[in-house]
Design a protein around this motif. Structure first.
Motif, PDB file in Angstrom:
ATOM      1  N   ASP A  41     -18.415  -0.967  12.032  1.00 19.57           N
ATOM      2  CA  ASP A  41     -18.855  -0.899  10.638  1.00 19.57           C
ATOM      3  C   ASP A  41     -19.212  -2.334  10.243  1.00 19.57           C
ATOM      4  OD1 ASP A  41     -19.249  -0.586   7.907  1.00 19.57           O
ATOM      5  OD2 ASP A  41     -17.522   0.732   7.644  1.00 19.57           O
ATOM      6  N   LEU A  42     -20.508  -2.601  10.092  1.00 18.74           N
ATOM      7  CA  LEU A  42     -21.004  -3.954   9.851  1.00 18.74           C
ATOM      8  C   LEU A  42     -21.750  -3.989   8.524  1.00 18.74           C
ATOM      9  CD1 LEU A  42     -21.943  -6.855  10.616  1.00 18.74           C
ATOM     10  CD2 LEU A  42     -23.775  -5.786  11.934  1.00 18.74           C
ATOM     11  N   THR A  43     -21.361  -4.913   7.653  1.00 18.06           N
ATOM     12  CA  THR A  43     -22.051  -5.120   6.381  1.00 18.06           C
ATOM     13  C   THR A  43     -22.491  -6.573   6.298  1.00 18.06           C
ATOM     14  OG1 THR A  43     -20.686  -3.447   5.293  1.00 18.06           O
ATOM     15  CG2 THR A  43     -21.870  -4.980   3.869  1.00 18.06           C
ATOM     16  N   VAL A  44     -23.767  -6.781   5.956  1.00 23.41           N
ATOM     17  CA  VAL A  44     -24.283  -8.130   5.759  1.00 23.41           C
ATOM     18  C   VAL A  44     -24.716  -8.284   4.301  1.00 23.41           C
ATOM     19  CG1 VAL A  44     -25.082  -8.265   8.152  1.00 23.41           C
ATOM     20  CG2 VAL A  44     -26.674  -7.542   6.368  1.00 23.41           C
ATOM     21  N   ASP A  45     -24.792  -9.529   3.851  1.00 30.99           N
ATOM     22  CA  ASP A  45     -25.260  -9.772   2.481  1.00 30.99           C
ATOM     23  C   ASP A  45     -26.770  -9.958   2.485  1.00 30.99           C
ATOM     24  OD1 ASP A  45     -25.719 -12.356   3.388  1.00 30.99           O
ATOM     25  OD2 ASP A  45     -24.093 -13.263   2.237  1.00 30.99           O
ATOM     26  N   GLY A  46     -27.326 -10.370   1.343  1.00 28.10           N
ATOM     27  CA  GLY A  46     -28.765 -10.522   1.220  1.00 28.10           C
ATOM     28  C   GLY A  46     -29.359 -11.589   2.108  1.00 28.10           C
ATOM     29  N   TRP A  48     -28.208 -11.937   5.247  1.00 28.52           N
ATOM     30  CA  TRP A  48     -27.861 -11.426   6.564  1.00 28.52           C
ATOM     31  C   TRP A  48     -26.639 -12.096   7.169  1.00 28.52           C
ATOM     32  CZ3 TRP A  48     -29.602  -7.048   8.812  1.00 28.52           C
ATOM     33  CH2 TRP A  48     -30.690  -6.431   8.189  1.00 28.52           C
ATOM     34  N   ARG A  49     -25.759 -12.633   6.333  1.00 26.27           N
ATOM     35  CA  ARG A  49     -24.478 -13.137   6.822  1.00 26.27           C
ATOM     36  C   ARG A  49     -23.532 -11.956   6.993  1.00 26.27           C
ATOM     37  NH1 ARG A  49     -23.710 -17.575   2.209  1.00 26.27           N
ATOM     38  NH2 ARG A  49     -24.128 -15.641   1.080  1.00 26.27           N
ATOM     39  N   GLN A  50     -22.785 -11.959   8.078  1.00 24.33           N
ATOM     40  CA  GLN A  50     -21.861 -10.864   8.379  1.00 24.33           C
ATOM     41  C   GLN A  50     -20.612 -11.012   7.519  1.00 24.33           C
ATOM     42  OE1 GLN A  50     -21.214 -10.464  12.641  1.00 24.33           O
ATOM     43  NE2 GLN A  50     -23.311 -11.117  13.063  1.00 24.33           N
ATOM     44  N   ILE A  51     -20.630 -10.378   6.357  1.00 21.56           N
ATOM     45  CA  ILE A  51     -19.539 -10.594   5.401  1.00 21.56           C
ATOM     46  C   ILE A  51     -18.364  -9.651   5.599  1.00 21.56           C
ATOM     47  CG2 ILE A  51     -20.999 -11.643   3.645  1.00 21.56           C
ATOM     48  CD1 ILE A  51     -21.001  -8.900   2.217  1.00 21.56           C
ATOM     49  N   ARG A  52     -18.614  -8.486   6.229  1.00 21.72           N
ATOM     50  CA  ARG A  52     -17.505  -7.561   6.482  1.00 21.72           C
ATOM     51  C   ARG A  52     -17.776  -6.827   7.785  1.00 21.72           C
ATOM     52  NH1 ARG A  52     -16.006  -2.423   5.780  1.00 21.72           N
ATOM     53  NH2 ARG A  52     -17.932  -1.789   4.741  1.00 21.72           N
TER      54      ARG A  52
END
Length: 197
Positions: A41-46, A48-52
């Motif tokens: 489960d990969l979430t990036v910010d605007g 494209w930094r891997q924040i979670r």
């Protein structure tokens, strides 16, 4: 929202990774599951930094993300009350078995055709989710446009060189979907990639 299946070919037996990915209010999210119990489960910010990031196997679990210039994560057994091991290193993000990480790193770098950049990543691999810091050089070799029934599809060819071994891998991306990579085959996709995720 693309949904599809990647086939992992590098193990003893081929494994399918069923995934879905989509842009969100402030970034992009990818969720994938495999029949061997591995999931990502990969979430990036605007930017494209891997924040979670959450990676799991039947035996181990990793949770982490970027904080400034550092990558922080905890690793612990999936069952039991053992205290998690905390880790941190100066790195841009994770690199794992899932093609999601290839998309995230390529989009974070924002390379122009013909340009390259060095990047430090933490590679997570195997059933134990072992971590190894790696330095690679990421090169966007070219972008070819393919005509489709709907819109032209730009396909990027990235060359990723491990700076410790000199080994180079070639990855083909279209938007937020990996079309081909060593040991990875896209076998099913139910809608076009997001070309401006």
């Amino acid at each position: 929202m693309p949904r599809g299946t990647y086939l992992h070919l590098s193990g003893e037996e081929p494994l399918e990774e069923h995934f879905e990915c989509a842009p969100g209010p402030g970034g992009w999210r990818y969720v994938g599951e495999r029949p061997d119990g591995a999931r990502v489960d990969l979430t990036v910010d605007g930017r494209w930094r891997q924040i979670r990031v959450e990676l799991a196997t039947p035996s181990w679990l990793i949770r982490g993300g970027t904080a400034g210039h550092d990558l922080l994560w905890v690793r612990h057994p999936a069952a039991g009350d053992a205290a998690p091991d905390e880790h941190g290193v100066r790195a841009a993000g994770f690199l794992g078995d899932s093609p999601a990480f290839l998309v995230a790193v390529a989009r974070w770098l924002r390379l122009e055709p013909g340009r390259d950049a060095p990047v430090r990543l933490v590679r997570i691999q195997g059933p134990s989710l072992a971590a190894l810091t790696v330095d690679v050089r990421w090169h966007l070799a070219e972008i070819e446009t393919h005509q489709t029934e709907t819109v032209p599809l730009p396909v990027e060819r990235h060359e990723i060189t491990d700076l410790s071994t000199g080994e180079t891998r070639t990855v083909h991306l279209a938007g937020d979907v990996v079309l081909a990579a060593p040991g990875i085959e896209l076998t099913d996709l139910d809608s076009p990639p997001n070309l401006s995720p």
